[in-house]
Design a protein around this motif. Sequence first.
Motif, short mmCIF file in Angstrom:
data_model
loop_
_atom_site.label_atom_id
_atom_site.label_comp_id
_atom_site.label_asym_id
_atom_site.label_seq_id
_atom_site.Cartn_x
_atom_site.Cartn_y
_atom_site.Cartn_z
N PRO A 197 -13.20 -8.86 70.83
CA PRO A 197 -13.49 -7.61 70.85
C PRO A 197 -14.13 -7.49 69.88
CG PRO A 197 -11.06 -8.09 69.64
CD PRO A 197 -11.73 -9.33 70.42
N ASP A 198 -14.73 -7.75 68.90
CA ASP A 198 -16.15 -7.13 67.97
C ASP A 198 -16.98 -8.87 67.01
OD1 ASP A 198 -17.35 -4.87 66.00
OD2 ASP A 198 -15.73 -5.08 64.31
N GLY A 246 -18.53 -7.86 63.90
CA GLY A 246 -18.20 -7.76 62.73
C GLY A 246 -17.34 -9.15 61.98
N GLN A 258 -11.86 -13.85 64.94
CA GLN A 258 -12.28 -12.51 64.37
C GLN A 258 -12.21 -13.25 63.15
OE1 GLN A 258 -13.06 -9.74 66.70
NE2 GLN A 258 -14.24 -9.59 65.20
#
Lengths: 402, 168
Positions: free
Chosen positions: A299-300, A303, A344
């Motif tokens: 999703p990121d 990041g 992540q």
Amino acid sequence: MDNLLSDAPRLKDSWFRKQGLSYYATGENEDYLADEILTLRPEEATAAMRAGDEAWDLLRATARRSAFMPERLDRLGIPEEARPLVQWSVENEWDNFLVGRFDFAGGLDGLPLRLIEFNADTASLLPETTVIQPEIIRKAGLTAAPNDLLATLEATARRLGGGRKDTAIAAAHLGSEDDSHNVDVLVKVATAAKWGRTDNVLLPELDINPDEGVFYEAEPGRFLHYGTLIKFFPWDFAAVEEPELWDYLAELIMARKLRVFNPAWTMLLQSKALLVYAHEDNPGHPLLLPTAFDPADLPDPLGGYVRKPVFGRMGENIEIVMNGRNVVAETKGDYGDGAYVYQQRADFAKDRDDHLYQLSTYQAPTACALCCRRQDDLIIDDDGEFVALAVKKEKVGFRFFG
Amino acid sequence: MLRKHLLLPALLSAGLGLTLFSCGSGEPETETWEVPTQGLITTVKEVSTDDYKIASEEPVSQIADSRIIVEDMAGMRDTFTLDQAKLMASDSTSASSRPFRSARMGFFGYLMLGRMMGGGPRSSAYVNNNAYNRAGNTAGNSMRSSSRKVTRTKSGFGAGKSTRSFGG
């Protein structure tokens, strides 16, 4: 964070010698044991233990579901030839689990606990957690963080039973001193649980015959028969590097001539690809970091994410990537040839010296102990320090109700 | 040491003609031997006080149906299973082994297992030459043709990996 750290007493060389654990405090391991103790807040200790139990349920459910999904098995890295045993193991020995260890990011300084990985079939740090940590905390006069590992393991071993009475138990490893010390702990547990004769043995020294069983030639022409194998070598090592060993073990296990701990289904939990499916099965779960087979599916991705081998160990062949392209940390190792997952990036608690702290829970199979490692680097690998854990005494207050 | 697993060396020392191969150095060490796929009913008779000989050997299809039948001079019979024969063969001091111990039945356990693996007892183990020849023509042929070669491989699995930890 820093106010939770205090000086750790240095244990004497003679104490290590007496315990047979000098390995952990001498030579290149002289600085392995951290010179500080981390004192957890009671709520941090409780949250970590609960997270262990919750993660166990999540991963087991996903493992069971995935065991019969060919497309998932492909990406989990379970070779076709290995699947019959893994599936048999799920159906026939689902509750035969001795010990594993979850590693978490966060859990300190208000950072959320995030599951990093599960060490499913060769969970190490056993001597440190069961012998060294209690002694450091005792000498420091502090209250130990939850640590019922030995007692829980023994209770679990009693429940599981040691197998055939007319055979012995082999606790087998590949020869490293650290692994041998970990195996010693498991031998101690099996002995305490009255499993019978249990030997710390080298895998290459065993005679493994797919029809007859596992033997050790104790003297020329005199064979000791092992009906139970406590395995401190990875299932993925057998499946990928020694397929003949896998075949032999599979024949023996499925003919019920041999019991192996941990069972073959734990290979599913050892695969870091299971974290992809656990997240897919439980989207948005606070313990589970988004994990994917392609960083673009995170999703990121900008990041920050961590690239990990599906079957990696000891923090080898890890890359941390920021902004989608900058590799800010990486490690070399032996696991670079296989597939990867992308997780992540999570926040680790950090002290004044830039040590990152990684909490772990032992599962046997319930959460029964905490331990911790730290490293002044972005990747916690074989150079990490073992940090003994204490817990703050809970204040007992009195309230008077009018 | 679990003595019950010393059957193969015991059989070899009993001179039963089993085959054992060892390959050369540098290769995984292997041993090949015969394992039974059929059972056997061996009848042993007391021919003089405490002196027992094989009277007959009859093949049966299931290994689990194997028996040793012991008949003393008074005509009294005791029947023992294969597991009992193995146990007695490996534990001659067991209190429960009285009939075996007195008759050296452990030895007949070895002989029966040897026959099942395709070997053959010497003629002196039989009550007479007729019994020896008959057993050789029936049980001997049947067992030889049905026994199966098995290879035990000395693992060596993971050899050379000793310097690194596989802990996680």
